[in-house]
Scaffold this motif. Structure first.
Motif, short mmCIF file in Angstrom:
data_model
loop_
_atom_site.label_atom_id
_atom_site.label_comp_id
_atom_site.label_asym_id
_atom_site.label_seq_id
_atom_site.Cartn_x
_atom_site.Cartn_y
_atom_site.Cartn_z
N SER A 87 -7.87 -11.10 20.42
CA SER A 87 -8.63 -12.17 21.04
C SER A 87 -7.84 -13.47 21.13
O SER A 87 -8.13 -14.32 21.97
N GLU A 102 -16.26 -31.34 26.31
CA GLU A 102 -16.79 -30.59 25.17
C GLU A 102 -17.38 -31.52 24.13
O GLU A 102 -18.36 -31.18 23.44
N LYS A 137 -20.33 -28.98 20.01
CA LYS A 137 -19.48 -27.82 19.70
C LYS A 137 -20.26 -26.71 19.01
O LYS A 137 -19.69 -25.90 18.29
N SER A 138 -21.55 -26.66 19.20
CA SER A 138 -22.36 -25.60 18.62
C SER A 138 -22.12 -24.29 19.38
O SER A 138 -21.85 -24.28 20.58
N TRP A 139 -22.24 -23.16 18.64
CA TRP A 139 -22.08 -21.85 19.29
C TRP A 139 -23.16 -21.63 20.35
O TRP A 139 -22.94 -20.91 21.32
N LEU A 140 -24.31 -22.26 20.16
CA LEU A 140 -25.39 -22.08 21.14
C LEU A 140 -25.05 -22.70 22.47
O LEU A 140 -25.61 -22.31 23.51
N GLU A 141 -24.12 -23.67 22.47
CA GLU A 141 -23.72 -24.31 23.73
C GLU A 141 -23.07 -23.31 24.68
O GLU A 141 -23.08 -23.51 25.89
N LEU A 142 -22.50 -22.24 24.11
CA LEU A 142 -21.84 -21.24 24.95
C LEU A 142 -22.82 -20.51 25.86
O LEU A 142 -22.44 -19.97 26.90
N THR A 172 -20.67 -21.85 32.02
CA THR A 172 -20.14 -21.30 30.77
C THR A 172 -20.89 -20.05 30.36
O THR A 172 -20.28 -19.05 29.96
N ARG A 173 -22.21 -20.07 30.46
CA ARG A 173 -22.98 -18.90 30.03
C ARG A 173 -22.63 -17.67 30.87
O ARG A 173 -22.46 -16.57 30.33
N ILE A 210 -19.22 -16.33 29.74
CA ILE A 210 -19.29 -15.66 28.44
C ILE A 210 -19.92 -14.29 28.57
O ILE A 210 -19.43 -13.28 28.03
N TYR A 241 -18.16 -10.74 27.69
CA TYR A 241 -18.75 -9.81 26.73
C TYR A 241 -19.10 -8.48 27.39
O TYR A 241 -18.88 -7.41 26.83
#
Length: 603
Positions: free
Chosen positions: A16, A133, A138-143, A151-152, A155, A159
């Protein structure tokens, strides 16, 4: 289990991180090719590990699993050693407030001044991304939240593709194909293992397409067509293997192998001992083990030498891939020597004999590829209009592809000939083997011929100098190396074309053990060490990014004048500044060799 868990985590971190690092430090027109090259080398690693495990499969005791597991440490330390020569991620440096270091990395990587528009734009893009950013958090939920850069969606696509890649059947082929071939198709265990190894080689061949062409043909087309081909193949495998227990089981299960691998399936019987003598004969403990042990030590020292030189060049911001290729050749020859000693201790094991002969044949092609690469550089330097033409470049690529295809063909028919008693099949296999041996002679002699022709053709443009030393010295080195390789390939071809000698007949001189070691290992040792002593990495090195006539030189000066670097654009040191480092490297090389000899002698 704990070890597998830890190595699995390490592999996930590496796979990764590497693509992200490559993307961050590469130009847009090279990014796809560099990222796809990781999958190519993953395939190379899988093939090396598979065939190493196959050879150790015939050795009893704990060493059969301890050595393959422990041998991976060598590659791990090589990676660790190489990482020390890499710069830190510029984006990470900017994000940590170390802007000056990040700017220096950008200048070093792109070989530009800080005021250059490309550096200014790259720096501003990084700062804008960091600022964006910072506002979003910088939360993981922001992804997984929708935004203006989607962004979503990115991602989920990433995945989804990785998920489909794993559940699409790749693990079945990589890990379980021997089990499927043995239990579902009905092949013998050894034949299943052999076919599994050859099938895994197709992973490497398939990886060449995106690694070389992805920046030309795009990303979507290879992904769609590759997924379609994989889907059809997995569907046919599932359908054809569903007839187990029926009257058509044998026919359908045999047909399913074609969708694992496109080559013809060998006969489902054997292995049978050979009826004729071969070069070197049957190895013995009294003669072959001591001789092979000496060669094993020489190849290990050669591997240490060429890897040391490769590391010195990387540390000095130079790149010379042939040193890494010579390191790979030495590793292959180390395995060849180990298998030959295993064959001597297990003379009745036909499977060990197969593995030993395959590795002896496979290693030489690396020298063919290196010499063709050197010959191409000489032609481009002496006759740039010819050497840089599309036709000449296409011919070189075609020749390299033919070398790999011929190797696969010869290895496949050699294995097939041992698993069948069909006279017709033996005739076909021998014809392909004769083609392979003759083709190798032509390929071995080709750099010699190309060098002579480049000397004979009158020059129409200025000589494009590269590397250190005179052009005559480079040509003499290549002529000598090509001559030695041609000698070995020609002798092997001569033994192949000679009438087969039955096992019950007296062995002719040209099949003796002395001829085997002289025209195989000795010839290769001479070339490996001559390249090491003569420092071909300095003589044949070229600039990074060299493209088109005149690109080997730097503003009319040779690379030797500019510091003897193939990365002149990113190197500003002089030869005097590099001499101490090279001297230290050579001292480390000699001390490593001395310690190795002491260790082996004590053992």
């Amino acid at each position: 289990m704990v070890g597998r868990f830890v190595t699995g985590i390490g592999t996930g971190i590496e796979t990764s991180t590497v693509p992200m690092y490559q993307s961050e430090l590469s130009h847009a027109h090279q990014r796809g090719r560099l990222v796809c090259s990781e999958a190519l080398f993953v395939g190379v690693g899988i093939v090396i590990a598979y065939w190493f495990d196959y050879g150790m499969n015939f050795v009893g005791g704990a060493i059969a699993w301890r050595l393959p597991v422990g041998f991976q440490i060598i590659f791990t330390f090589v990676v660790i050693f190489l990482v020390f020569g890499l710069p830190e991620s510029p984006r990470y440096l900017y994000n940590q407030g170390r802007a000056k270091e990040g700017l220096q990395v950008l200048c070093d990587v792109y070989n530009k001044e800080p005021e250059h528009p490309e550096i200014v734009k790259e720096q501003q893009d990084i700062l804008d991304a960091i600022e964006m950013e910072a506002h979003r958090g910088k939360s993981w939920l922001e992804l997984f939240k929708p935004d203006r850069v989607q962004t979503r969606k990115r991602i989920l696509l990433a995945y989804g593709m990785q998920f489909m890649n794993q559940v699409g059947g790749i693990n079945l082929v990589v890990y379980f194909v021997p089990t499927v071939l043995q239990e579902n198709v009905g092949l013998t265990r050894n034949l299943s293992l052999l076919l599994g190894g050859v099938i895994n080689c197709m992973f490497v061949i398939g990886s060449f397409v995106p690694a070389l062409l992805v920046d030309r043909i795009g990303r979507r087309q290879p992904m769609m067509w590759g997924s379609l081909g994989l889907g059809i193949s997995m569907m046919m495998i599932a359908v054809l293997l569903s007839f187990k227990g029926s009257a058509n089981e044998h026919a359908t299960s045999s047909a399913s192998v074609a969708f694992f691998f496109t080559e013809q399936t060998p006969a489902q019987s054997g292995p049978y001992p050979p009826a004729t003598q071969s070069l070197g004969g049957l190895p013995t403990i009294g003669v072959d083990v001591p001789i092979t042990s000496v060669f094993l030590v020489l190849f290990v020292v050669g591997a240490v030498g060429h890897m040391t030189i490769f590391q010195l060049n990387i540390r000095a911001k130079r790149k010379f891939i042939p040193s890494a290729m010579l390191f790979g050749l030495c590793l292959i020859r180390t395995i060849s020597c180990a298998l030959r000693m295993g064959w001597a201790t297990h003379p009745r094991s036909i499977n060990v004999a197969i593995a030993a002969n395959v590795f002896v044949y496979a290693g030489t092609i690396i020298l063919y590829l290196i010499n063709i690469l050197f010959a191409q550089r000489i032609v481009r330097a002496t006759h740039p209009s010819i050497g840089w033409s599309q036709a000449f470049t296409s011919v070189v690529i075609l020749i390299m592809a033919l070398i790999v295809v011929t190797l696969i063909m010869v290895v496949t028919v050699t294995i097939q000939s041992i698993f069948t008693l069909s006279i017709h099949t033996h005739h076909i296999d021998r014809s392909i083997q004769l083609y392979g041996s003759t083709f190798n002679v032509v390929i071995a002699f080709l750099p010699f011929l190309v060098t002579i022709i480049s000397l004979a053709i009158p020059r129409r443009s200025k000589h494009d100098h590269f590397g250190s030393g005179s052009s005559s010295a480079k040509m003499l080195i290549l002529l000598g190396s090509s001559g030695l390789i041609t000698l070995g390939a020609g002798f092997r071809a001569g033994t192949s074309w000679s009438p087969p000698t039955p096992l019950t007949s007296p062995s002719p001189w040209y099949l003796s053990k002395a001829c085997f070691y002289i025209f195989n290992f000795t010839v290769e040792i001479l070339i490996i060490y001559s390249y090491l002593v003569l420092r071909v990495d300095k003589r044949f090195i070229i600039r990074n990014g060299a493209k088109g006539p005149g690109s080997y030189s730097l503003n009319g000066t040779t690379i030797e004048d500019a510091g003897d670097s193939d990365n002149v654009e990113s190197s500003s040191t002089t030869e005097q500044e590099k001499t101490p480092e090279d001297s230290d490297g050579l001292r480390r090389l000699m001390s490593t060799g001395e310690m190795l000899f002491v260790l082996i002698s004590r053992t």
